[in-house]
Write an enzyme that holds these catalytic residues in place. Structure first.
Site, PDB file in Angstrom:
ATOM      1  N   GLY A   1       0.807  -1.289   0.096  1.00  0.00           N
ATOM      2  CA  GLY A   1      -0.037   0.058   0.016  1.00  0.00           C
ATOM      3  C   GLY A   1       0.902   1.377  -0.007  1.00  0.00           C
ATOM      4  N   ASP A   2       0.172   2.429   0.117  1.00  0.00           N
ATOM      5  CA  ASP A   2       0.795   3.642   0.183  1.00  0.00           C
ATOM      6  C   ASP A   2       1.947   3.923   1.077  1.00  0.00           C
ATOM      7  OD1 ASP A   2      -0.459   4.677  -2.122  1.00  0.00           O
ATOM      8  OD2 ASP A   2      -1.971   5.640  -0.865  1.00  0.00           O
ATOM      9  N   GLY A   3       1.971   3.308   2.405  1.00  0.00           N
ATOM     10  CA  GLY A   3       2.910   3.629   3.380  1.00  0.00           C
ATOM     11  C   GLY A   3       4.012   2.550   2.963  1.00  0.00           C
TER      12      GLY A   3
ATOM     13  N   SER B   1       5.797   4.350  -0.132  1.00  0.00           N
ATOM     14  CA  SER B   1       6.412   5.315   0.420  1.00  0.00           C
ATOM     15  C   SER B   1       7.769   5.196   1.213  1.00  0.00           C
ATOM     16  CB  SER B   1       5.592   6.441   1.255  1.00  0.00           C
ATOM     17  OG  SER B   1       6.157   7.568   1.716  1.00  0.00           O
TER      18      SER B   1
ATOM     19  N   GLU C   1       0.641   6.883   6.927  1.00  0.00           N
ATOM     20  CA  GLU C   1       1.509   6.434   8.287  1.00  0.00           C
ATOM     21  C   GLU C   1       1.836   7.613   9.045  1.00  0.00           C
ATOM     22  OE1 GLU C   1       2.220   3.180   8.462  1.00  0.00           O
ATOM     23  OE2 GLU C   1       1.480   2.749   6.655  1.00  0.00           O
TER      24      GLU C   1
END
Length: 321
Positions: A80-82, A85, A290
């Site tokens: 996912g995005d966390g 990133s 996050e």
């Protein structure tokens, strides 16, 4: 830290994939199996760097980046995005080629770049991808791909994660948790902005700094185009109550947030943010979904071209939804 020039990406470039470890019939196992099938069929050298349950994604990302640097490989974030990133930060700092297989709920970074949402399709897209210098945002020493925020928005993220742990991961769960959070009494932040030698003072329940054109466009902010010119966009509402904040949220869902008189935005390349009414040294910041604690003041800046992102070829790109 000196960053080497990026290597070329070809059929011989080995891939180091940061992914969550599965457990028997876990969906993570199925995802890895789908990627393995694609890469094996293409004869592509690949290796998984697994994040064990409760493990440190940053440590896994650092491990993958070091392995990739040693053999002129590429690091791939599957998550996912966390997760994406965290891996992107290590890749940007080192200059290693970076690709993604999106597995999250919203996947804004993947969607704005046309990366397919299906794991196998995303893996196939990587085979013919081309490195493209891509902007990251930065707050203090932490990079972000989509957004960074303080105040109400990090609280929404915390509530959303608690709801997901209890009820599962879906956009409906995220919506319900967000509505519940918005209806609570809103604490106001008293902040000073330092930009171009000028000090601006604001009072707001939340500050949102965006680095994703799709996300900003979807809520109706005309400043989204500024991201293409090496800027970031800061958005904050004037002091309002819970019901008014709920109204702004509904406006955003309809793509009309930019028309609201209560919302102000600021386009910038560098911005310093500090509190002006309390003597705290740290503040809670939401970064790509996050939550982290960061020392004040917060220094935001755009870093155009900092990430060598493996962009899918036009024929492999998914339509932006």
């Amino acid at each position: 830290m000196a960053v080497d020039a990026p290597d070329a990406f070809s059929a011989s470039t080995p891939l180091f994939i940061v992914a969550n470890a599965g457990s028997g019939h876990d969906a993570a196992d199925d995802t890895r199996a789908a990627m393995t099938k694609v890469f094996t069929a293409a004869g592509r050298s690949h290796e998984f760097v697994l994040i064990e349950k409760g493990g440190d994604v940053v440590a896994a990302a650092q491990d993958a980046v070091e392995r990739a640097r040693a053999v002129r490989g590429a690091v791939i974030a599957a998550g996912g995005d966390g997760t994406i990133s965290a891996v992107a930060q290590q890749a940007a700092d080192s200059g290693v080629l970076f690709g993604i297989v999106p597995l999250g709920t919203f996947n804004y970074f993947a969607r704005v770049h046309g990366v397919p949402q299906d794991a196998a399709a995303a893996a196939r897209a990587l085979l013919t991808a081309t490195p493209q210098p891509t902007q990251v945002g930065c707050v203090n020493n932490r990079s972000f791909l989509v957004n960074a925020s303080l105040g109400l928005y990090p609280e929404l993220l915390e509530d959303r994660e608690a709801y997901k742990q209890r009820y599962g991961r879906s956009r409906l769960v995220a919506l319900v948790s967000g509505l519940r959070s918005l209806l609570r009494e809103q604490r106001q932040l008293h902040l000073e902005f330092g930009i171009d030698g000028e000090i601006r003072r604001i009072k707001t329940p939340t500050l949102f700094v965006g680095n994703n054109r799709l996300q900003l466009e979807r809520v109706g902010l005309d400043d989204a185009a500024a991201l293409d010119d090496g800027h970031l966009v800061a958005v904050h509402p004037r002091p309002i109550g819970a019901l008014a904040m709920l109204g702004l949220t509904l406006r955003g869902a309809l793509g009309r947030l930019g028309d609201a008189d209560q919302v102000q935005s600021l386009v910038f390349r560098e911005l310093e943010v500090r509190p002006r009414r309390w003597a705290r040294r740290r503040i809670k910041v939401g970064i790509d979904g996050e939550i982290v604690w960061m020392r004040l003041p917060l220094r935001f800046r755009a870093k155009p071209g900092a990430l060598q992102f493996l962009m899918p070829a036009p024929a492999a790109r998914a339509a932006v939804e």
